[in-house]
Write an enzyme that holds these catalytic residues in place. Structure first.
Site, PDB file in Angstrom:
ATOM      1  N   GLU A  95       1.171  -1.175   0.164  1.00 31.22           N
ATOM      2  CA  GLU A  95      -0.130  -0.097   0.238  1.00 31.22           C
ATOM      3  C   GLU A  95       0.838   1.699  -0.311  1.00 31.22           C
ATOM      4  O   GLU A  95       2.224   1.029   0.536  1.00 31.22           O
ATOM      5  CB  GLU A  95      -0.995   0.173   1.717  1.00 31.22           C
ATOM      6  CG  GLU A  95      -1.838   1.169   1.560  1.00 31.22           C
ATOM      7  CD  GLU A  95      -2.795   1.358   2.845  1.00 31.22           C
ATOM      8  OE1 GLU A  95      -3.670   1.656   2.812  1.00 31.22           O
ATOM      9  OE2 GLU A  95      -1.941   0.986   3.875  1.00 31.22           O
ATOM     10  N   LYS A 137      -9.864   0.290  -1.837  1.00 35.37           N
ATOM     11  CA  LYS A 137      -9.775   0.643  -0.261  1.00 35.37           C
ATOM     12  C   LYS A 137     -11.120   0.566   1.072  1.00 35.37           C
ATOM     13  O   LYS A 137     -11.924   1.924   0.186  1.00 35.37           O
ATOM     14  CB  LYS A 137      -8.444   0.879   0.697  1.00 35.37           C
ATOM     15  CG  LYS A 137      -8.353   0.661   2.064  1.00 35.37           C
ATOM     16  CD  LYS A 137      -7.607   0.987   2.693  1.00 35.37           C
ATOM     17  CE  LYS A 137      -7.015   0.743   4.333  1.00 35.37           C
ATOM     18  NZ  LYS A 137      -6.203   1.270   4.806  1.00 35.37           N
ATOM     19  N   CYS A 169      -4.406  -3.569   4.133  1.00 36.60           N
ATOM     20  CA  CYS A 169      -4.162  -3.582   5.163  1.00 36.60           C
ATOM     21  C   CYS A 169      -5.173  -3.616   6.050  1.00 36.60           C
ATOM     22  O   CYS A 169      -5.375  -4.467   6.466  1.00 36.60           O
ATOM     23  CB  CYS A 169      -3.837  -1.706   4.824  1.00 36.60           C
ATOM     24  SG  CYS A 169      -2.726  -1.568   6.186  1.00 36.60           S
TER      25      CYS A 169
END
Length: 260
Positions: A46, A113, A151
């Site tokens: 990321e 995300k 993440c």
């Protein structure tokens, strides 16, 4: 009979820097390392384009035809590798935190995300937009289906399970895992848990440096770490076969034993 055709999966670890040129130079080094290792699928962290632990500013965002993605496109045009990498790209009110999949010189897929890191005293939603929950988030490399998540998504098992139900054999989780009490333990535990409960290969490609944990690792379906790198810029890789995944799902048929 299950195919034994393999896929060499690599995870690249970068040193975080609030500098586009510094990050792109590291990415080029990782791409060269991956080529030397014969990697077929390379997963980068990321924020591979730029990272500031105080929050990645809007001006750091790059469009999908910007310099960072152009670098990946140029490199993959002459190499038989698929690259997954994280960046922020301009959107509406705020940028979005995006994974881009690049192969054969072009963008093949993206994932924005979904779970923004509003936890542990931090508010990612103050400067990023949430991705669409209806995104497919799965793409193919050879005989393998690969799921995408980023993440903080790792803390939500229902998202990984969606990837499995969509056919994923491998789930990649690029991260800039924020450092703090027990955070490294959480990272390792959650990667292993997602691998075990879904009998899937988990790829955790991490940023290292100020404010983040590093600890890139590839975890097999039994929860064991196949390869890993604690600190520094590295590319680690391992061969993944269809037989590896099929055997794990035969020994531990938790997916077929589900009630809910």
């Amino acid at each position: 009979m299950t195919s034994t055709v393999g896929l060499r999966v690599g995870a690249g670890q970068l040193m975080a820097a609030a500098d586009h040129e510094v990050m792109r130079a590291q990415v080029r080094e990782c791409l060269d390392d991956a080529r030397d290792q014969g990697v077929d699928l390379l997963v980068l962290p990321e924020y591979s384009h730029y990272y500031d632990p105080r929050g990645v500013p809007a001006h750091a965002a790059e469009p999908l035809d910007g310099p960072f993605v152009q670098l990946l496109a140029r490199w993959t045009a002459d190499a038989s590798v698929t690259v997954v990498a994280g960046l922020t790209r301009p959107a509406h009110r705020h940028p979005v935190n995006t994974l881009v999949v690049v192969a054969e010189g072009a963008v093949q897929a993206t994932y924005d995300k979904v779970h923004l890191y509003d936890a542990f005293g931090y508010r990612e939603s103050d400067h990023l937009e949430q991705g669409d929950v209806a995104q497919e988030g799965v793409f193919s490399v050879g005989e393998f289906s690969v799921g995408l998540q980023t993440c903080y998504d790792l803390r939500f098992p229902e998202l990984t399970r969606r990837r499995i139900d969509a056919g994923a054999d491998i789930v990649v989780n690029p991260a800039a895992w924020v450092a703090g009490p027990n955070k490294l333990h959480h990272w390792r535990t959650l990667l292993a848990a997602r691998a075990i409960e879904n009998t899937v290969v988990m790829v955790g490609a991490a940023l290292d440096g100020r404010g983040v944990c590093g600890d890139t690792r590839i975890v097999f379906p039994d929860g064991t770490t196949a390869v890993g790198a604690a600190h520094g810029r590295h590319v680690v890789s391992v061969e993944v076969t269809r037989t590896l995944i099929a055997d794990a799902r035969e020994r531990n048929p938790s997916l077929s034993n589900r009630v809910y």
